[in-house]
Design a protein around this motif. Sequence first.
Motif, PDB file in Angstrom:
ATOM      1  N   THR A  23      30.864  28.163  31.216  1.00 37.40           N
ATOM      2  CA  THR A  23      32.120  27.128  31.548  1.00 37.40           C
ATOM      3  C   THR A  23      33.196  27.764  30.887  1.00 37.40           C
ATOM      4  O   THR A  23      33.334  27.962  29.555  1.00 37.40           O
ATOM      5  CB  THR A  23      31.680  25.739  30.936  1.00 37.40           C
ATOM      6  OG1 THR A  23      30.433  25.298  31.723  1.00 37.40           O
ATOM      7  CG2 THR A  23      32.703  24.811  31.374  1.00 37.40           C
ATOM      8  N   ILE A  24      34.380  27.752  31.867  1.00 40.32           N
ATOM      9  CA  ILE A  24      35.700  28.321  31.336  1.00 40.32           C
ATOM     10  C   ILE A  24      36.531  27.099  30.938  1.00 40.32           C
ATOM     11  O   ILE A  24      36.788  26.095  31.923  1.00 40.32           O
ATOM     12  CB  ILE A  24      36.241  29.081  32.515  1.00 40.32           C
ATOM     13  CG1 ILE A  24      35.052  30.365  32.989  1.00 40.32           C
ATOM     14  CG2 ILE A  24      37.635  29.584  32.077  1.00 40.32           C
ATOM     15  CD1 ILE A  24      35.477  31.019  34.383  1.00 40.32           C
ATOM     16  N   ILE A  29      38.983  30.055  37.027  1.00 36.23           N
ATOM     17  CA  ILE A  29      38.244  31.465  37.527  1.00 36.23           C
ATOM     18  C   ILE A  29      38.687  31.745  38.849  1.00 36.23           C
ATOM     19  O   ILE A  29      38.506  33.044  39.096  1.00 36.23           O
ATOM     20  CB  ILE A  29      36.712  30.908  37.747  1.00 36.23           C
ATOM     21  CG1 ILE A  29      35.714  32.002  37.773  1.00 36.23           C
ATOM     22  CG2 ILE A  29      36.743  29.818  38.916  1.00 36.23           C
ATOM     23  CD1 ILE A  29      34.504  31.780  37.808  1.00 36.23           C
ATOM     24  N   ILE A  30      39.752  31.138  39.332  1.00 36.38           N
ATOM     25  CA  ILE A  30      40.093  31.611  40.298  1.00 36.38           C
ATOM     26  C   ILE A  30      41.831  32.262  40.512  1.00 36.38           C
ATOM     27  O   ILE A  30      42.293  32.654  41.528  1.00 36.38           O
ATOM     28  CB  ILE A  30      40.137  30.534  41.778  1.00 36.38           C
ATOM     29  CG1 ILE A  30      40.913  29.568  41.268  1.00 36.38           C
ATOM     30  CG2 ILE A  30      38.742  30.346  42.017  1.00 36.38           C
ATOM     31  CD1 ILE A  30      40.881  28.279  42.386  1.00 36.38           C
ATOM     32  N   THR A  31      42.377  32.036  39.394  1.00 34.08           N
ATOM     33  CA  THR A  31      43.923  32.369  39.133  1.00 34.08           C
ATOM     34  C   THR A  31      43.700  33.789  38.346  1.00 34.08           C
ATOM     35  O   THR A  31      42.937  33.864  37.267  1.00 34.08           O
ATOM     36  CB  THR A  31      44.407  31.513  38.519  1.00 34.08           C
ATOM     37  OG1 THR A  31      44.305  30.899  37.252  1.00 34.08           O
ATOM     38  CG2 THR A  31      44.745  30.112  39.490  1.00 34.08           C
ATOM     39  N   SER A  56      38.335  36.741  43.557  1.00 37.96           N
ATOM     40  CA  SER A  56      37.980  36.334  45.020  1.00 37.96           C
ATOM     41  C   SER A  56      36.625  35.905  45.331  1.00 37.96           C
ATOM     42  O   SER A  56      36.368  35.553  46.488  1.00 37.96           O
ATOM     43  CB  SER A  56      38.096  37.614  45.905  1.00 37.96           C
ATOM     44  OG  SER A  56      37.152  38.700  45.768  1.00 37.96           O
ATOM     45  N   GLY A  57      35.681  36.082  44.254  1.00 44.82           N
ATOM     46  CA  GLY A  57      34.138  35.753  44.721  1.00 44.82           C
ATOM     47  C   GLY A  57      33.243  36.848  45.004  1.00 44.82           C
ATOM     48  O   GLY A  57      32.190  36.420  45.170  1.00 44.82           O
ATOM     49  N   ILE A  71      24.627  36.361  40.860  1.00 45.93           N
ATOM     50  CA  ILE A  71      25.776  35.587  40.084  1.00 45.93           C
ATOM     51  C   ILE A  71      26.598  34.796  41.018  1.00 45.93           C
ATOM     52  O   ILE A  71      27.001  35.444  42.294  1.00 45.93           O
ATOM     53  CB  ILE A  71      26.863  36.770  39.507  1.00 45.93           C
ATOM     54  CG1 ILE A  71      25.970  37.479  38.295  1.00 45.93           C
ATOM     55  CG2 ILE A  71      27.972  35.925  38.815  1.00 45.93           C
ATOM     56  CD1 ILE A  71      26.542  38.849  37.658  1.00 45.93           C
ATOM     57  N   SER A  72      27.077  33.659  40.777  1.00 50.81           N
ATOM     58  CA  SER A  72      27.711  32.857  41.866  1.00 50.81           C
ATOM     59  C   SER A  72      28.527  32.099  40.771  1.00 50.81           C
ATOM     60  O   SER A  72      28.645  31.987  39.610  1.00 50.81           O
ATOM     61  CB  SER A  72      26.624  31.782  42.430  1.00 50.81           C
ATOM     62  OG  SER A  72      25.954  31.109  41.695  1.00 50.81           O
ATOM     63  N   ARG A  73      29.728  31.182  41.784  1.00 48.06           N
ATOM     64  CA  ARG A  73      30.543  30.363  40.891  1.00 48.06           C
ATOM     65  C   ARG A  73      30.575  28.991  41.652  1.00 48.06           C
ATOM     66  O   ARG A  73      30.306  28.898  42.587  1.00 48.06           O
ATOM     67  CB  ARG A  73      31.892  31.321  40.697  1.00 48.06           C
ATOM     68  CG  ARG A  73      32.420  31.165  42.194  1.00 48.06           C
ATOM     69  CD  ARG A  73      33.917  32.034  42.130  1.00 48.06           C
ATOM     70  NE  ARG A  73      34.437  32.017  43.565  1.00 48.06           N
ATOM     71  CZ  ARG A  73      35.753  32.497  43.656  1.00 48.06           C
ATOM     72  NH1 ARG A  73      36.432  33.101  42.769  1.00 48.06           N
ATOM     73  NH2 ARG A  73      36.283  32.547  44.853  1.00 48.06           N
ATOM     74  N   ASP A  74      31.109  28.012  40.777  1.00 52.46           N
ATOM     75  CA  ASP A  74      31.578  26.662  41.310  1.00 52.46           C
ATOM     76  C   ASP A  74      33.083  26.618  40.630  1.00 52.46           C
ATOM     77  O   ASP A  74      33.157  26.102  39.528  1.00 52.46           O
ATOM     78  CB  ASP A  74      30.874  25.682  40.494  1.00 52.46           C
ATOM     79  CG  ASP A  74      30.889  24.288  41.050  1.00 52.46           C
ATOM     80  OD1 ASP A  74      31.765  23.990  41.520  1.00 52.46           O
ATOM     81  OD2 ASP A  74      29.752  23.434  41.058  1.00 52.46           O
TER      82      ASP A  74
END
Length: 120
Positions: A23-24, A29-31, A56-57, A71-74
């Motif tokens: 958890t960030i 996580i996207i900027t 970018s994922g 590895i994945s992201r939400d």
Amino acid sequence: QVQLQESGPGLVKPSQTLSLTCTISGGSIITGYYYWSWIRQPPGKGLEWMGAIDYSGSTYYSPSLKSRTSISRDTSKNQFTLQLSSVTPGDTAVYYCARAGSLNDEYDYWGQGTQVTVSS
């Protein structure tokens, strides 16, 4: 100040799938053009990079672990996750999440690490 926090079970049985979440806080996580990695350190051994997901994922994996790692992201939760399948006692380690500006850069932020033991 960016902070990373790993979470997940501390004990996993052999042949099961290990699942950890990072958890960030204090950042997104996207900027920015960042790479978010999973790294582990088995007892008595050095650090091992497992894989990463970028801004970018896109995902990147260690060749030695690629067949077992996902590895994945939400983005709504500002989290990224690690799944390692078919674990053995050899996967016992402290697992860290970390951020870097590229796959070859030094990490500028680390989580505190979480101990995962694989045992029946």
